[in-house]
Scaffold this motif. Structure first.
Motif, PDB file in Angstrom:
ATOM      1  N   ARG A 200      37.990  42.877  32.445  1.00 32.02           N
ATOM      2  CA  ARG A 200      39.221  42.119  32.209  1.00 32.02           C
ATOM      3  C   ARG A 200      39.958  41.930  33.513  1.00 32.02           C
ATOM      4  NH1 ARG A 200      44.712  43.137  31.365  1.00 32.02           N
ATOM      5  NH2 ARG A 200      44.378  45.378  31.661  1.00 32.02           N
ATOM      6  N   LEU A 201      40.216  40.678  33.851  1.00 36.82           N
ATOM      7  CA  LEU A 201      41.014  40.376  35.026  1.00 36.82           C
ATOM      8  C   LEU A 201      42.488  40.639  34.733  1.00 36.82           C
ATOM      9  CD1 LEU A 201      39.417  36.996  36.199  1.00 36.82           C
ATOM     10  CD2 LEU A 201      38.935  39.304  37.046  1.00 36.82           C
TER      11      LEU A 201
ATOM     12  N   VAL B 217      44.913  38.940  31.797  1.00 35.38           N
ATOM     13  CA  VAL B 217      44.140  38.490  30.639  1.00 35.38           C
ATOM     14  C   VAL B 217      44.203  39.576  29.574  1.00 35.38           C
ATOM     15  CG1 VAL B 217      41.884  37.762  29.786  1.00 35.38           C
ATOM     16  CG2 VAL B 217      42.621  37.112  32.087  1.00 35.38           C
TER      17      VAL B 217
ATOM     18  N   THR C  87      38.955  37.061  27.472  1.00 37.59           N
ATOM     19  CA  THR C  87      37.980  37.608  28.418  1.00 37.59           C
ATOM     20  C   THR C  87      36.599  36.993  28.252  1.00 37.59           C
ATOM     21  OG1 THR C  87      37.359  39.398  26.908  1.00 37.59           O
ATOM     22  CG2 THR C  87      39.154  39.845  28.482  1.00 37.59           C
TER      23      THR C  87
ATOM     24  N   ARG D  54      43.012  31.717  34.267  1.00 38.44           N
ATOM     25  CA  ARG D  54      42.479  33.052  34.559  1.00 38.44           C
ATOM     26  C   ARG D  54      41.517  33.503  33.462  1.00 38.44           C
ATOM     27  NH1 ARG D  54      46.429  37.465  37.129  1.00 38.44           N
ATOM     28  NH2 ARG D  54      46.819  35.555  38.301  1.00 38.44           N
ATOM     29  N   ALA D  55      41.842  33.189  32.225  1.00 41.83           N
ATOM     30  CA  ALA D  55      40.947  33.545  31.120  1.00 41.83           C
ATOM     31  C   ALA D  55      39.620  32.814  31.248  1.00 41.83           C
ATOM     32  CB  ALA D  55      41.608  33.229  29.783  1.00 41.83           C
TER      33      ALA D  55
ATOM     34  N   ASN E 292      37.647  34.506  33.759  1.00 43.86           N
ATOM     35  CA  ASN E 292      37.209  35.788  33.234  1.00 43.86           C
ATOM     36  C   ASN E 292      35.994  35.628  32.319  1.00 43.86           C
ATOM     37  OD1 ASN E 292      39.288  38.621  32.185  1.00 43.86           O
ATOM     38  ND2 ASN E 292      37.098  38.514  32.525  1.00 43.86           N
TER      39      ASN E 292
ATOM     40  N   ASN F 107      32.298  37.276  32.909  1.00 43.73           N
ATOM     41  CA  ASN F 107      31.638  38.169  31.966  1.00 43.73           C
ATOM     42  C   ASN F 107      30.298  37.619  31.497  1.00 43.73           C
ATOM     43  OD1 ASN F 107      33.264  40.507  31.769  1.00 43.73           O
ATOM     44  ND2 ASN F 107      34.807  39.357  30.630  1.00 43.73           N
TER      45      ASN F 107
END
Length: 232
Positions: free
Chosen positions: A13-14, A17, A49, A72-73, A76, A80
Motif C-alpha cells: 500500500r502506497l 491509499v 490498492t 496514487r491508487a 498502486n 501490485n
C-alpha cells in the motif's frame, strides 16, 4: 464444495491509499466462486490498492481493468500487479466512464459507502475511499444504474456494501435495468475508526442503534439477462 483458495497475494500500500479491509477479503473470497478463464474480462471499480484486480487475475481472468479516481491508487494497482506477476490495466477515471464502449464478463466493486456529514464528495485525500454522501449511496447508485452498459449478456456484478446504505434500493435499481439479483454473502464486522468516529451522527439519523458496534456487509450478485429471441 467451496473452491480452493489461491496462494496468498503480496499487496503493498502506497501512502495515501486506503488499505484492504474485511470487505476486500469478503469480495476476494466471492471471486473464487466465479468461473474465470483466459478469455474473461474483469473490471474492478474503485480499485484502491488493486487487491481485487490482482485477485481476479490470479484466479484466472485473462484481462483485468482497474479503475480509480485517485492517481496514487492507479499507480498502486499497477505496482501490485507487477509484484504478483500479472498485468493490470490500471486507469484513472470516474467509474464506468473510464471504460466507455468496452464490455466485461465480471465487474467487481468495493466502493465508498460510509454515510458522511454532507452530500458533497471529497475531491482530494484518503477520505475519498470511504465518504459517500449523507446516505452512503453516492457511488452505489451510479454503479447500479450504469453497470449493465459495460456487462456482456450473462455478465455478473459483485458489489459490496453495508446494510446501513439500503440494500433493497440497490437491488431495485439493478432489477430496473434488467439484472437478476441475489445476496451471495453476508458478514458482520466491528466498526472501524471512521464508523466509531461517526457513531453519534449515525445514531441521530437512525441508521444504527444506541451503542451499536458492528455492521453487516453484503455482496450483491447481479447478472445481466440475455436478450430474448423476440428482441433480436
Amino acid at each position: 464444495m467451496s473452491p480452493e483458495k489461491e496462494e496468498p497475494m503480496m499487496i503493498l500500500r502506497l501512502p495515501g491509499v486506503y488499505p484492504p479491509q474485511h470487505d476486500t477479503s469478503l469480495l476476494a473470497d466471492a471471486l473464487l466462486f466465479e468461473h474465470l478463464t483466459a478469455r474473461s474480462r474483469v473490471l474492478d471499480l474503485c480499485t484502491g490498492t488493486g487487491a481485487l484486480a490482482v485477485a481476479a487475475s490470479t484466479a484466472g481472468a485473462g484481462h483485468v481493468v482497474a479503475v480509480d479516481i485517485s492517481r496514487r491508487a492507479c499507480a498502486n494497482a499497477r505496482l501490485n500487479g507487477i509484484l504478483n506477476g500479472t498485468l493490470i490495466d490500471s486507469r484513472r477515471g470516474d467509474l464506468t466512464e473510464a471504460v466507455h464502449g468496452e464490455h466485461f464478463d465480471l465487474v467487481i466493486s468495493n466502493p465508498p459507502y460510509v454515510p458522511a456529514l454532507a452530500d458533497d464528495l471529497p475531491t482530494t485525500g484518503i477520505e475519498r475511499a470511504w465518504d459517500a454522501g449523507k446516505d452512503g449511496r453516492a457511488l452505489i447508485d451510479r454503479i447500479a444504474a450504469t453497470v449493465h452498459d459495460v456487462l456482456v449478456p450473462g455478465g455478473t456484478l459483485l458489489l459490496l456494501q453495508s446494510v446501513l446504505c439500503g440494500v433493497d434500493k440497490t437491488e431495485a435499481i439493478l432489477e430496473e435495468h434488467g439484472m437478476a439479483v441475489e445476496i451471495s454473502a453476508r458478514k458482520y464486522i466491528p466498526f472501524g475508526p471512521v464508523m466509531r468516529e461517526r457513531r453519534t451522527m449515525l445514531e441521530a439519523r437512525g441508521l444504527i442503534t444506541t451503542g451499536q458496534e458492528i455492521e453487516q456487509l453484503v455482496i450483491i450478485r447481479a447478472t445481466k439477462s440475455h436478450p430474448s429471441p423476440n428482441s433480436m
